[in-house]
Design a protein around this motif. Structure first.
Motif, PDB file in Angstrom:
ATOM      1  N   THR A 149      -6.349  -1.603   5.796  1.00  0.00           N
ATOM      2  CA  THR A 149      -5.012  -1.264   5.300  1.00  0.00           C
ATOM      3  C   THR A 149      -4.009  -2.339   5.720  1.00  0.00           C
ATOM      4  N   MET A 150      -4.105  -2.769   6.948  1.00  0.00           N
ATOM      5  CA  MET A 150      -3.192  -3.788   7.468  1.00  0.00           C
ATOM      6  C   MET A 150      -3.306  -5.093   6.675  1.00  0.00           C
ATOM      7  N   TYR A 151      -4.533  -5.396   6.210  1.00  0.00           N
ATOM      8  CA  TYR A 151      -4.744  -6.627   5.451  1.00  0.00           C
ATOM      9  C   TYR A 151      -4.578  -6.427   3.942  1.00  0.00           C
ATOM     10  N   GLY A 152      -4.088  -5.242   3.533  1.00  0.00           N
ATOM     11  CA  GLY A 152      -3.765  -5.008   2.127  1.00  0.00           C
ATOM     12  C   GLY A 152      -4.955  -4.760   1.227  1.00  0.00           C
ATOM     13  N   ARG A 164      -0.912  -0.323  13.803  1.00  0.00           N
ATOM     14  CA  ARG A 164      -1.316  -1.036  12.583  1.00  0.00           C
ATOM     15  C   ARG A 164      -0.210  -0.961  11.524  1.00  0.00           C
ATOM     16  N   LEU A 165       0.487   0.172  11.481  1.00  0.00           N
ATOM     17  CA  LEU A 165       1.521   0.373  10.464  1.00  0.00           C
ATOM     18  C   LEU A 165       2.648  -0.654  10.598  1.00  0.00           C
ATOM     19  N   THR A 207       0.835  -1.200   0.000  1.00  0.00           N
ATOM     20  CA  THR A 207       0.000   0.000   0.000  1.00  0.00           C
ATOM     21  C   THR A 207       0.867   1.246   0.000  1.00  0.00           C
ATOM     22  N   HIS A 234       2.389  -3.658  11.078  1.00  0.00           N
ATOM     23  CA  HIS A 234       1.971  -4.919  10.466  1.00  0.00           C
ATOM     24  C   HIS A 234       1.452  -4.713   9.044  1.00  0.00           C
ATOM     25  N   THR A 235       1.754  -3.561   8.453  1.00  0.00           N
ATOM     26  CA  THR A 235       1.271  -3.231   7.105  1.00  0.00           C
ATOM     27  C   THR A 235       2.431  -3.238   6.110  1.00  0.00           C
ATOM     28  N   LYS A 236       2.195  -3.839   4.951  1.00  0.00           N
ATOM     29  CA  LYS A 236       3.207  -3.803   3.890  1.00  0.00           C
ATOM     30  C   LYS A 236       3.041  -2.500   3.109  1.00  0.00           C
TER      31      LYS A 236
END
Length: 641
Positions: free
Chosen positions: A103-106, A126-127, A59, A129-131
């Motif tokens: 967002t975390m789950y893409g 959350r960030l 993201t 664990h976010t790509k």
């Protein structure tokens, strides 16, 4: 340039190739290089991050200060079937949580957010664990204290580096001096310096400064002499309406636009201008951001902007189609006085700022020690009326408090109604079986909109009412009842400006305004005002070269098109000045005259008349009276003439 980036450009935007340095910027960010991209207004900045965001895994976070523009961009992307979302202070806590979880789950390719959100603990958790593919910072000059629009919240951006040290930053701006470009890279903690910029010279755009003592009559001449649509910028709502009415009186299809109009009316006026049903829009600087109209033939400034950066950006809205266009600044002898007044209005006395803060807290009923994180609907006009404040000084006092980090001002925006199903599909089915009177409406809702179980979705009550054969009020009632029953979460749409308290209310003695946010900023503001005055009144250099040199571009040549280049052979000699002085005083000794009356009575070029009037003002032989007329000072009325 890899073919898949061109394929994405063609598929979503319909273009066969990239413009100017777009491809170069994309290649840089795909290679994970921290990059500053300097691209003038209309240069296609958004494509430089939207295309790679679609091509890369993860993201893209897009940081931008304007919530209204953020919402427009997200809605536009959604219509293009690009998954995008926005995070800002206008969202409820539950909405923000849903967006962050998704967002975390893409679930999104692009997430737009205001810089203040970067300090939110929920967001930062959350960030981790976010790509994230990369971070794009729009209006990047806002991070620099040397810039014309510094915002302290932008300083929080570098703090997310520690959460994702390998992710590249793309800093985008249309207007930045070399000093600001250097500061952007420092404040964003670039791993290595890297700047990509286009040539700021616009060959098709002719800059023109007209010295005049009658701006309204000269505006009419400009509009009659240039075919096509245009924008006329003024600095007050009153002027916007008055000048539009005058143009209409002259047979020109004109309208006016400012932030004080309601949302629907602004939208209609904007649409009429976009469709060429309105030829000239007279507007404050509320008009223009996000306006994507390529065939604007002229931009006229009645009042001088605060800085060359502002002027360059607004003037640059003309001629984006590459065809001949004109940027005209009408300047007169009163502008110097008005710029001095603007400095005082922009930086009220410190006691006045503290008084405004206390009045604001009382107005919103915020107790000492309370208010932190609370958002209030806020209308400046109601506030200043309640305390009999000068609206310009009150607004600027609030902006200084914002710079200091006490509050956040959110300009008026249109928020559509949003709906989110708060139960699982199986539970919804059971609910429909047990509550048949809601079954038809729920089915209509599910047929009309997708994604209701995973995200808040914008809905339109009137559209649903037409499809269901109901009234809008009945649809609203359905939503409210389903919300009370725990089936959905429903946030009715509203149009509002907001004010958010970033810190708890402090007593008067604890309010601190730093030298950086007041004294130093005031000095830099005055310097930019003087640079703007130099552009407007200089008779020594090509207008295009003055602007390009201001932005650090030294290898310039005269454009050959501007008023200086066209008129450099025509000069006002000292002898002509003395003759013109005498003629002006001979007319004014009889009676005070309005600028356009004086111009009609004296046979000379408007530019020459403006120069000599300015000289007489500086010498204190004449002045403007309360009626706006030029009058001779009593001491100079004797028989010397």
């Amino acid at each position: 340039m890899q073919s898949n980036y061109l394929d994405i450009l063609k598929k979503y935007w319909g273009f066969d190739e990239f413009r100017t340095v777009q491809a170069q910027v994309i290649e840089s960010i795909v290679s994970a290089k921290d990059t500053v991209a300097l691209m003038p207004t209309g240069g296609g900045k958004s494509i430089t991050f939207q295309v790679p965001a679609l091509a890369m895994d993860g993201t893209c976070l897009v940081i931008t200060p304007l919530i209204s523009l953020m919402n427009d961009q997200v809605e536009r992307l959604k219509k293009m079937n690009i998954k995008a979302a926005a995070i800002h202070s206008g969202l409820s806590q539950h909405e923000m949580k849903v967006v962050l979880d998704n967002t975390m789950y893409g679930a999104y390719k692009l997430v737009y957010l205001s810089p203040e959100r970067l300090l939110n603990e929920l967001f930062r958790n959350r960030l981790k664990h976010t790509k994230v593919s990369f971070v794009a910072i729009d209006e990047a000059h806002c991070i620099s204290q040397w810039g014309y629009d510094f915002r302290p919240s932008y300083l929080a951006i570098a703090g997310i580096r520690e959460l994702m040290p390998e992710v590249a930053f793309l800093a985008l701006t249309a207007t930045a001096t070399p000093e600001v470009v250097e500061d952007i890279q420092l404040k964003l903690k670039f791993r290595s310096k890297h700047v990509i910029k286009t040539d700021f010279h616009r060959q098709n755009l002719t800059y023109f400064v007209r010295q005049t003592e009658s701006k309204i009559s000269d505006l009419v001449k400009v509009v009659h002499s240039i075919k096509g649509t245009g924008v006329v910028y003024v600095r007050s709502r009153r002027k916007a309406k008055e000048f539009a009415e005058h143009l209409r009186h002259e047979g020109i299809i004109a309208d006016y636009y400012h932030a004080g109009l309601n949302y629907d009316l602004r939208l209609q006026k904007q649409q009429f201008w976009m469709e060429d049903r309105t030829r000239v829009m007279v507007a404050t600087n509320a008009f223009g951001m996000g306006i994507d109209k390529a065939d604007v033939r002229f931009v006229v400034h009645i009042d001088m902007p605060n800085a060359p950066e502002e002027y360059f950006q607004e003037a640059g809205r003309a001629g984006r189609d590459g065809k001949r266009a004109f940027a005209v600044l009408l300047s007169g002898s009163r502008d110097k006085h008005q710029m001095k007044k603007r400095l005082a209005d922009t930086f009220p006395e410190l006691d006045a700022i503290k008084k405004t803060y206390q009045a604001l807290c009382n107005y919103l009923q915020v107790p000492i020690g309370g208010g932190k994180g609370v958002a209030f609907d806020f209308k400046l006009s109601n506030f200043v009326r309640a305390y009999n404040f000068n609206s310009v000084q009150a607004f600027n006092a609030l902006k200084i408090l914002e710079q200091q980090g006490y509050i956040e001002l959110v300009s008026e925006m249109q928020n559509a109604s949003r709906v989110f199903f708060d139960i699982k599909r199986d539970d919804l089915y059971n609910f429909q079986v047990k509550n048949s009177k809601f079954d038809g409406f729920i089915k209509l809702l599910l047929r009309s909109y997708t994604g209701l179980f995973s995200d808040y979705v914008s809905v339109n009550e009137e559209t649903l009412a037409k499809r269901a054969g109901l009234t809008r009020d009945m649809v609203y009632e359905f939503f409210v009842r389903l919300s009370k029953m725990g089936v959905i979460k429903y946030i009715p749409g509203k149009r509002s400006a907001m004010l958010v308290f970033l810190e708890e209310r402090l007593p008067d003695k604890s309010i601190y305004i730093s030298a950086e946010n007041y004294g130093h900023r005031k000095e830099r503001f005055e310097k930019r005002l003087n640079s703007m005055l130099h552009y407007a009144f200089s008779m020594e250099k090509c207008r295009s070269e003055i602007l390009l040199n201001y932005f650090g571009q030294e290898d310039t040549t005269p454009c050959g098109h501007c008023d200086y280049c066209k008129n450099k052979e025509q000069v006002l000699t000292p002898e002509d000045q003395q003759k013109l002085k005498k003629e002006i005083l001979q007319h004014l000794i009889l009676e005070p005259l309005l600028p356009d009356e004086l111009q009609r009575q004296i046979n000379t070029k408007p530019e020459f008349l403006s120069i000599v009037v300015r000289l007489l003002l500086d010498e204190e032989q004449i002045r403007y009276n309360e009626d706006g007329k030029i009058e001779i000072l009593q001491a100079d009325k004797p028989s010397s003439l």
